[in-house]
Design a protein around this motif. Structure first.
Motif, PDB file in Angstrom:
ATOM      1  N   ALA A   1       0.884  -1.108  -0.004  1.00  0.00           N
ATOM      2  CA  ALA A   1       0.041   0.072   0.135  1.00  0.00           C
ATOM      3  C   ALA A   1       0.866   1.357   0.007  1.00  0.00           C
ATOM      4  O   ALA A   1       1.741   1.235   0.782  1.00  0.00           O
ATOM      5  CB  ALA A   1      -0.984   0.050   1.259  1.00  0.00           C
ATOM      6  N   ALA A   2       0.521   1.990  -0.898  1.00  0.00           N
ATOM      7  CA  ALA A   2       1.401   3.377  -0.883  1.00  0.00           C
ATOM      8  C   ALA A   2       0.302   4.530  -1.403  1.00  0.00           C
ATOM      9  O   ALA A   2      -0.468   4.162  -2.341  1.00  0.00           O
ATOM     10  CB  ALA A   2       2.594   3.262  -2.022  1.00  0.00           C
ATOM     11  N   VAL A   3       0.395   5.720  -1.089  1.00  0.00           N
ATOM     12  CA  VAL A   3      -0.460   6.891  -1.688  1.00  0.00           C
ATOM     13  C   VAL A   3       0.660   8.053  -2.108  1.00  0.00           C
ATOM     14  O   VAL A   3       1.900   8.163  -1.246  1.00  0.00           O
ATOM     15  CB  VAL A   3      -1.336   7.425  -0.615  1.00  0.00           C
ATOM     16  N   ALA A   4       0.242   8.907  -2.936  1.00  0.00           N
ATOM     17  CA  ALA A   4       1.085   9.876  -3.261  1.00  0.00           C
ATOM     18  C   ALA A   4       0.845  11.118  -2.214  1.00  0.00           C
ATOM     19  O   ALA A   4      -0.107  11.401  -1.667  1.00  0.00           O
ATOM     20  CB  ALA A   4       0.816  10.753  -4.597  1.00  0.00           C
ATOM     21  N   TYR A   5       1.969  11.747  -1.560  1.00  0.00           N
ATOM     22  CA  TYR A   5       1.776  13.031  -0.724  1.00  0.00           C
ATOM     23  C   TYR A   5       1.469  14.098  -1.610  1.00  0.00           C
ATOM     24  O   TYR A   5       2.272  14.566  -2.269  1.00  0.00           O
ATOM     25  CB  TYR A   5       2.924  13.215   0.022  1.00  0.00           C
ATOM     26  N   GLU A   6       0.320  14.614  -1.247  1.00  0.00           N
ATOM     27  CA  GLU A   6      -0.259  15.864  -2.035  1.00  0.00           C
ATOM     28  C   GLU A   6      -0.301  17.207  -0.856  1.00  0.00           C
ATOM     29  O   GLU A   6      -1.398  17.790  -0.911  1.00  0.00           O
ATOM     30  CB  GLU A   6      -1.485  15.745  -2.680  1.00  0.00           C
ATOM     31  N   GLY A   7       0.233  16.953   0.235  1.00  0.00           N
ATOM     32  CA  GLY A   7       0.137  18.061   1.218  1.00  0.00           C
ATOM     33  C   GLY A   7      -0.911  17.745   2.442  1.00  0.00           C
ATOM     34  O   GLY A   7      -1.117  18.756   3.243  1.00  0.00           O
ATOM     35  N   GLN A   8      -1.433  16.704   2.300  1.00  0.00           N
ATOM     36  CA  GLN A   8      -2.264  16.464   3.154  1.00  0.00           C
ATOM     37  C   GLN A   8      -1.559  15.966   4.799  1.00  0.00           C
ATOM     38  O   GLN A   8      -0.697  15.578   4.782  1.00  0.00           O
ATOM     39  CB  GLN A   8      -3.265  14.945   2.981  1.00  0.00           C
ATOM     40  N   PRO A   9      -2.489  16.739   5.960  1.00  0.00           N
ATOM     41  CA  PRO A   9      -1.900  16.364   6.967  1.00  0.00           C
ATOM     42  C   PRO A   9      -1.965  14.978   7.547  1.00  0.00           C
ATOM     43  O   PRO A   9      -2.459  14.223   6.829  1.00  0.00           O
ATOM     44  CB  PRO A   9      -3.256  17.355   7.975  1.00  0.00           C
ATOM     45  N   ILE A  10      -1.009  14.948   8.445  1.00  0.00           N
ATOM     46  CA  ILE A  10      -0.868  13.294   8.965  1.00  0.00           C
ATOM     47  C   ILE A  10      -1.913  12.734   9.505  1.00  0.00           C
ATOM     48  O   ILE A  10      -2.262  11.560   9.086  1.00  0.00           O
ATOM     49  CB  ILE A  10       0.381  13.445   9.978  1.00  0.00           C
ATOM     50  N   ASP A  11      -2.946  13.500  10.207  1.00  0.00           N
ATOM     51  CA  ASP A  11      -4.190  12.597  10.321  1.00  0.00           C
ATOM     52  C   ASP A  11      -5.126  12.464   9.392  1.00  0.00           C
ATOM     53  O   ASP A  11      -6.027  11.671   9.688  1.00  0.00           O
ATOM     54  CB  ASP A  11      -4.978  13.807  11.377  1.00  0.00           C
ATOM     55  N   THR A  12      -5.054  13.075   8.262  1.00  0.00           N
ATOM     56  CA  THR A  12      -5.515  12.613   6.954  1.00  0.00           C
ATOM     57  C   THR A  12      -4.614  11.355   6.217  1.00  0.00           C
ATOM     58  O   THR A  12      -5.500  10.489   5.763  1.00  0.00           O
ATOM     59  CB  THR A  12      -5.961  13.802   6.275  1.00  0.00           C
ATOM     60  N   LEU A  13      -3.604  11.380   6.373  1.00  0.00           N
ATOM     61  CA  LEU A  13      -2.650  10.811   5.585  1.00  0.00           C
ATOM     62  C   LEU A  13      -2.520   9.225   6.194  1.00  0.00           C
ATOM     63  O   LEU A  13      -2.790   8.318   5.448  1.00  0.00           O
ATOM     64  CB  LEU A  13      -1.192  11.286   5.461  1.00  0.00           C
ATOM     65  N   VAL A  14      -2.773   9.055   7.310  1.00  0.00           N
ATOM     66  CA  VAL A  14      -2.655   7.716   8.069  1.00  0.00           C
ATOM     67  C   VAL A  14      -3.929   6.942   7.612  1.00  0.00           C
ATOM     68  O   VAL A  14      -3.735   5.746   7.106  1.00  0.00           O
ATOM     69  CB  VAL A  14      -2.280   8.049   9.439  1.00  0.00           C
ATOM     70  N   PRO A  15      -4.898   7.613   7.835  1.00  0.00           N
ATOM     71  CA  PRO A  15      -6.196   6.500   7.640  1.00  0.00           C
ATOM     72  C   PRO A  15      -6.486   6.718   6.176  1.00  0.00           C
ATOM     73  O   PRO A  15      -6.778   5.507   5.498  1.00  0.00           O
ATOM     74  CB  PRO A  15      -7.404   7.443   8.002  1.00  0.00           C
ATOM     75  N   GLN A  16      -5.881   7.114   5.220  1.00  0.00           N
ATOM     76  CA  GLN A  16      -5.917   7.085   3.889  1.00  0.00           C
ATOM     77  C   GLN A  16      -5.061   5.953   3.561  1.00  0.00           C
ATOM     78  O   GLN A  16      -5.252   5.055   2.658  1.00  0.00           O
ATOM     79  CB  GLN A  16      -5.476   8.486   3.249  1.00  0.00           C
TER      80      GLN A  16
END
Length: 334
Positions: free
Chosen positions: A119-134
């Motif tokens: 599992a991997a996602v692109a970092y697009e400036g989302q805060p860590i609290d959004t990035l972790v569940p994503q």
């Protein structure tokens, strides 16, 4: 646990040439992607603390530091992928490759390999609290997809006619999705399919848009265990636009329910300008979806799943019976 594809360059001598070379290197650095491994929960973080070379001791502080690293890389113009770091898979990787797991270099090599199969996602400036569940949601979706495709492939051929059972179920599920979106009409649609399969509870979500002013539809077919789609389905009236990966996952989970003739169902929420949201529901039966009554839909949404106590209806929502999908009554043939 950051992997960056770059080649070390000797430090230049001071002077005007130094500034020019430094500027060129900064420009070149923006061309080099980075992969950052992320430990999403306390359990995985605790597992990594057993390695002496892993120097973090607090998960919350670790996440703050990682958030800062991601923002710093973004400020430099670096494209960064965030990968879910699994300590058990890391240990297995080191055992297979003969690497010492207690070194940053081994963690970096493992991190570089994650996007190819994990599992991997692109970092697009989302805060860590959004990035972790994503990232966790991406991992769950990938695991569901792998489980379902293996399940369908392992069903084999029908003993009576020789037809591939998984493929037949997938084709039927594709047709059911077409009928769902056709009957839903214009608006924004949120579909959820839930199917029990052994010890697993399979879940898939699909978001779709139908706009009467959209461009003419393309074609959609079921092919080799995946949807061959260009992002829309040919329906009566406006096409349905959606993410093709979501559609393939939704159809695969629905196909598992069709093939196994298991319990489960589909719920549909439609939002359109100037009208209340509409909720519809169906249950899986005999290789198709049987509409729930208005009362059954209301009960499903307005009953606490844990306690069985009634819940207040959601304001601005209409609870409606599932509509007839106009499916043939042949059901499954195997």
């Amino acid at each position: 646990m950051t992997h960056t594809d770059r080649t070390p360059i000797d430090h230049p001598r001071p002077g005007r040439g130094d500034r020019t070379r430094a500027a060129r290197r900064r420009a070149l650095r923006r061309e080099v992607p980075s992969i950052v491994g992320l430990l999403a929960d306390e359990r995985d973080f605790t597992a990594m603390k057993s390695y002496r070379s892993f120097t973090f001791d607090d998960h919350a502080a670790y996440l703050r530091q990682l958030d800062g690293l991601l923002r710093a890389l973004a400020d430099q113009g670096v494209h960064t992928t965030v990968a879910l770091f699994d300590p058990e898979e890391f240990a297995a990787y080191c055992a297979d490759t003969g690497l010492d797991p207690d070194t940053p270099a081994s963690r970096s090599r493992f991190t570089a390999a994650i996007p190819a199969s994990g599992a991997a996602v692109a970092y697009e400036g989302q805060p860590i609290d959004t990035l972790v569940p994503q990232l966790i949601n991406t991992a769950v979706r990938r695991a569901t997809w792998e489980y379902v495709t293996t399940l369908l492939a392992d069903l084999g051929a029908c003993a009576d006619c020789g037809l591939d059972i998984g493929r037949a179920a997938f084709d039927r599920a594709s047709h059911i999705l077409l009928r769902l979106l056709d009957g839903a009409g214009p608006g924004t649609h949120h579909l959820v399919c839930s199917v029990p399969a052994g010890d697993e509870q399979l879940l898939a979500v699909l978001h779709a848009e139908r706009d009467e002013g959209a461009t003419p539809p393309g074609r959609a077919t079921a092919l080799d265990g995946g949807l061959s789609l260009d992002g829309d389905l040919p329906l009566d009236g406006a096409p349905a636009l959606f993410d093709t990966s979501e559609a393939a996952e939704f159809v695969s989970v629905l196909a598992a329910g069709v093939a196994l003739e298991s319990a489960g169902g589909v719920v549909l929420r439609t939002t359109a300008p100037g009208t209340p949201d509409r909720l519809h529901g169906w249950r899986l039966a005999a290789g198709g979806l049987v509409p729930l009554t208005e009362g059954e839909v209301f009960s499903a949404y307005c009953t606490d799943a844990d306690t069985g106590e009634p819940l207040s209806p959601e304001p601005g929502v209409e609870y409606r019976a599932g509509f007839d999908l106009r499916l043939d009554d042949s059901g499954t043939h195997y």
